[in-house]
Design a protein around this motif. Structure first.
Motif, short mmCIF file in Angstrom:
data_model
loop_
_atom_site.label_atom_id
_atom_site.label_comp_id
_atom_site.label_asym_id
_atom_site.label_seq_id
_atom_site.Cartn_x
_atom_site.Cartn_y
_atom_site.Cartn_z
N ILE A 101 0.84 -1.21 0.00
CA ILE A 101 0.00 0.00 0.00
C ILE A 101 0.87 1.25 0.00
N HIS A 102 1.91 1.27 0.83
CA HIS A 102 2.75 2.46 0.94
C HIS A 102 3.68 2.65 -0.26
N SER A 103 3.90 1.60 -1.03
CA SER A 103 4.75 1.74 -2.22
C SER A 103 3.95 2.17 -3.44
N HIS A 104 2.62 2.26 -3.29
CA HIS A 104 1.74 2.71 -4.37
C HIS A 104 0.79 3.78 -3.82
N PRO A 105 1.31 4.97 -3.52
CA PRO A 105 0.45 6.01 -2.94
C PRO A 105 -0.66 6.44 -3.89
N LEU A 123 -4.08 9.35 -4.17
CA LEU A 123 -4.68 10.56 -3.63
C LEU A 123 -5.95 10.24 -2.85
N GLY A 124 -6.28 11.08 -1.89
CA GLY A 124 -7.47 10.90 -1.07
C GLY A 124 -8.73 10.73 -1.91
N ASN A 125 -9.56 9.80 -1.49
CA ASN A 125 -10.81 9.45 -2.17
C ASN A 125 -10.58 8.87 -3.56
N ASN A 126 -9.35 8.51 -3.87
CA ASN A 126 -9.03 7.83 -5.12
C ASN A 126 -8.21 6.58 -4.85
N GLU A 127 -8.41 5.98 -3.71
CA GLU A 127 -7.61 4.82 -3.30
C GLU A 127 -8.22 3.52 -3.84
N PHE A 128 -8.43 3.48 -5.14
CA PHE A 128 -9.09 2.32 -5.75
C PHE A 128 -8.22 1.07 -5.70
N ARG A 129 -6.93 1.22 -5.96
CA ARG A 129 -6.03 0.07 -5.89
C ARG A 129 -5.97 -0.48 -4.47
N THR A 130 -5.85 0.43 -3.51
CA THR A 130 -5.80 0.02 -2.10
C THR A 130 -7.10 -0.68 -1.71
N ALA A 131 -8.22 -0.14 -2.10
CA ALA A 131 -9.51 -0.75 -1.77
C ALA A 131 -9.61 -2.14 -2.39
N ASP A 132 -9.16 -2.30 -3.62
CA ASP A 132 -9.17 -3.61 -4.27
C ASP A 132 -8.30 -4.60 -3.51
N LEU A 133 -7.13 -4.14 -3.09
CA LEU A 133 -6.19 -5.00 -2.35
C LEU A 133 -6.80 -5.45 -1.03
N ILE A 134 -7.35 -4.52 -0.28
CA ILE A 134 -7.94 -4.84 1.02
C ILE A 134 -9.16 -5.75 0.85
#
Length: 66
Positions: free
Chosen positions: A27-31, A33-44
Motif C-alpha cells: 500500500i505504501h509503495s503505491h500512494p 490521492l485521497g478518495n481515489n484509493e481504488f487500488r488500495t480498496a481492491d487490495l484490502i
C-alpha cells in the motif's frame, strides 16, 4: 460460541504478521490521492475475501468487512 484465549490470539497474530506487513508495504509503495484509493480498496477487499470475510464497498473506495 467458540472460546478464544490470549495464547490463541497471540499465535494467530504471529502467523499473520508477515502477511500484514507485506500488505502495508504494498500500500505504501503505491500512494494514491485521497478518495481515489481504488487500488488500495481492491487490495484490502481481496485480502478480506480470502479470509472468507464478506465485504461491502461504500463510495467506491471504502471497504467494510463483516
Amino acid at each position: 460460541m467458540k472460546t478464544i484465549n490470549c495464547e490463541t490470539i497471540r499465535n494467530e497474530l504471529t502467523e499473520s504478521s508477515d502477511e500484514i506487513r507485506r500488505l502495508r508495504e504494498d500500500i505504501h509503495s503505491h500512494p494514491e490521492l485521497g478518495n481515489n484509493e481504488f487500488r488500495t480498496a481492491d487490495l484490502i477487499e481481496s485480502y478480506l475475501n480470502s479470509l472468507d470475510i464478506t465485504t461491502k464497498r461504500v463510495l467506491g473506495t471504502a471497504v467494510i468487512g463483516s
